[in-house]
Every structure is written in C-alpha cells, then in structure tokens.
Design an enzyme around this catalytic site. Structure first.
Site, short mmCIF file in Angstrom:
data_model
loop_
_atom_site.label_atom_id
_atom_site.label_comp_id
_atom_site.label_asym_id
_atom_site.label_seq_id
_atom_site.Cartn_x
_atom_site.Cartn_y
_atom_site.Cartn_z
N TYR A 1 0.85 -1.19 0.00
CA TYR A 1 0.00 0.00 0.00
C TYR A 1 0.89 1.24 0.00
CZ TYR A 1 -3.67 -3.28 1.49
OH TYR A 1 -4.54 -4.35 1.59
N HIS B 1 -0.26 -12.08 1.16
CA HIS B 1 -1.18 -11.31 0.33
C HIS B 1 -1.62 -12.10 -0.90
CE1 HIS B 1 -1.99 -6.71 -0.14
NE2 HIS B 1 -3.07 -7.43 -0.30
#
Length: 331
Positions: free
Chosen positions: A58, A124
């Site tokens: 992010y 992830h």
C-alpha cells in the site's frame, strides 16, 4: 468495544477493525491527507478499534510508514496486521513468495512500522512459481524468531475460480489445507458484506470449524453500503471504483434497493446508519468474524466503531437475507 479472538492463539482484538489501505492506496489520491489519516488512526485506537490492517504494497510502503508514526507512541493499544507477497512496479503487480524475500520483507515492515513484532503477518497472494508450502514455511520461521505472533492468509483469485466454473473459494480452501499442514493458520481475510456473501457458503464455515479467525474485507461494499455515494457521481481515475462494474451509474442505481433495505432496518435502531447495519450484519455471522472497514477519515472511523454495539434481531437478519442480489459482478 466488544472484544473478539483470532485463531487458536486467542489473540484479542476489538470487534471492528480498521482497514488502512484507503489512506495511501487504491482510492482517490486527492483525498489522501497524512494529517487526517493519522487522526483517523488515533480516533480508532481511542474507540477500542485495535486491529490496524495494512500491507507493504500500500503506497507502496507509505501506509506502513504512516502507521509507524502512531505505533511509536501507542504500540500497546494496537493489534498490527500487515502483509507480504506482492511487489508493485510502474504498471504491474507481481507475486513473490520466495523464502528469502519473505524474510527481507518482514524485516523491512518491522522497520517501517517501528515495532519489534507483527501481530498478524498475512500472505497477500500465493506465488505461482513457488510451492506455497515453502512460502508458508518461511513465514512460520518468522514466528519462531519472535518477529511475528500469528500467520494469516488472504483469499484471492475468486473471479478466476468463478470463470473456471468452480466454487468461488475452492482454490483458496485447497491452498489453506496445504499450508495448515506446515503451520497453523491464524486468520483468513476475504471479502464479506451484505452485497458479497459468497464466503458464507464454504470459506466461513471452514474457518469456524477449525477455530480460525475471519477478517471480513470490504464489509461496506467499497463504501456503497453506507448510502453516502451519489449515483453517477463518478470517481477519480486512480480510484479502483472507477473500473468496478458495480460502480457504473447504471449498476449503482440498480443496487439502490439494497441500501434502501438497510435504511429500513436502521430506522428500527434509532439513529443507526445503513453502514452500521451492514457492519452489524457481518458481526452477526459468527464470533470469529471481525469486519475491517477501510477509511481515512475520523468521522467514519467513529461511526464504524459504534456498529459493534448494535444487535440485530432475527427479523432484521431475515429482512437483510431477503434483499436482492447485487448486480454488476466482476464477471
């Protein structure tokens, strides 16, 4: 705030978490302001929202750096969840599950977060070039080293599974069963909301029977279920919703009956909002479920946190169950 536990290690967290991605990634960049985001994280901790969910991708990296500024002062109040396994390039995102990279990524996240330990370290995305057991084994070594307390798995690939004609979470469950043989899974993160209920069929029960926590991603339908988005209002080009089939003007209008139904239920709960009812519905799906709504503004953090006090009745749940299926899926 009510407390819930994650995994066999019984890691305690507030019943509602905070998804930090919108502060640095995927949503309108013009509305991403560091000072406001920092205030939102502090507001969350003040309200008992302890689970802070981020990822190294992010930003990339800037989201962890932002959280690190808060954790430097308030680490004991927070449950830190971050992720590894995705690398961001100029125009692409690729998976990397090589053991050496996993170790380096964890050390880098620890530095950015200004902490000695990550409470929940999530994969992830699985790397198709690396056996998932090798990646998970490297993550397990981080637990042994005291750098990580528990491991989590992000459920991805649902769209591909649906196109292939298989169950939406079949591939995820097969992967989970493989890694579970290497080291216990503490939590699974996957989309779950009033307008995305696929996890209820197989993935949520799979977690419940094994004592695995479930982190409900996008529990507010990327903001749609709050009722605050204007149909046809449009999104900035860098906002993921600008390319999401459920956020075309036509589909936003077609899905208004879902928000209208949440409003009807909300009216029976005093000053409750549609978004709070949507979160209360997620909370009602099991004691192992923790919704993780993403936001970057303090007032939304406060509203989301208050949803933990709402208790839906059987009549409420039946009315929500009868709402129409969302239109404009990824397929």
């Amino acid at each position: 705030m009510e407390r819930r536990t994650i995994g066999a290690a019984a890691l305690g967290v507030g019943a509602v978490g905070l998804g930090c991605m919108p502060m640095s990634w995927a949503y309108s960049s013009s509305e991403q302001h560091g000072v406001t985001s920092l205030r939102a994280v502090h507001t969350a901790l003040d309200a008992g929202v302890s689970l802070l969910d981020t990822a190294d991708m992010y930003g990339p990296f800037t989201n962890e750096l932002l959280l690190g500024r808060v954790l430097k002062e308030r680490r004991e109040e927070a449950f830190v969840s971050t992720k590894c396994g995705l690398l961001v390039g100029d125009q692409h995102i690729v998976a990397n599950g090589r053991p050496g990279y996993v170790h380096r990524a964890c050390d880098a996240s620890l530095r950015r977060l200004q902490t000695d330990t990550i409470d929940l370290y999530q994969l992830h995305r699985a790397d198709p070039e690396v056996p998932i057991e090798e990646t998970w084994g490297a993550m397990a070594e981080l637990v042994t080293a005291g750098k990580v307390r528990a491991l989590g798995f992000c459920a991805v690939g649902a769209r591909a599974d649906r196109r292939a004609g298989t169950g939406i979470h079949d591939r995820t469950i097969r992967q989970l069963e493989r890694v579970q043989q290497v080291f216990p899974v503490g939590a699974v993160q996957a989309e779950l909301s009033v307008w995305s209920r696929e996890a209820l069929a197989t993935l949520l029960p799979w977690c419940e029977t094994r004592g695995i926590g479930f982190l409900a991603a996008m529990p507010l339908g990327n903001g749609y279920l709050t009722g605050a988005l204007t149909t046809g209002g449009g999104f900035e080009p860098d906002d993921v919703r600008a390319r999401h089939p459920r956020f075309t003007a036509e589909m936003m209008a077609a899905n208004q009956p879902i928000v209208a139904g949440l409003r009807r239920v909300a009216r029976r709960h005093g000053s409750a909002t549609p978004g709070q009812i949507a979160l209360a519905w997620v909370l009602a799906q099991g004691r192992h479920v923790v919704p993780v709504p993403g936001t970057k503004k303090p007032h939304w953090v406060t509203e989301n946190a208050c949803a933990s006090a709402l208790k839906l009745t059987e009549h409420d749940l039946a009315e929500i169950a009868a709402l129409p299926t969302a239109r404009g899926s990824w397929d």
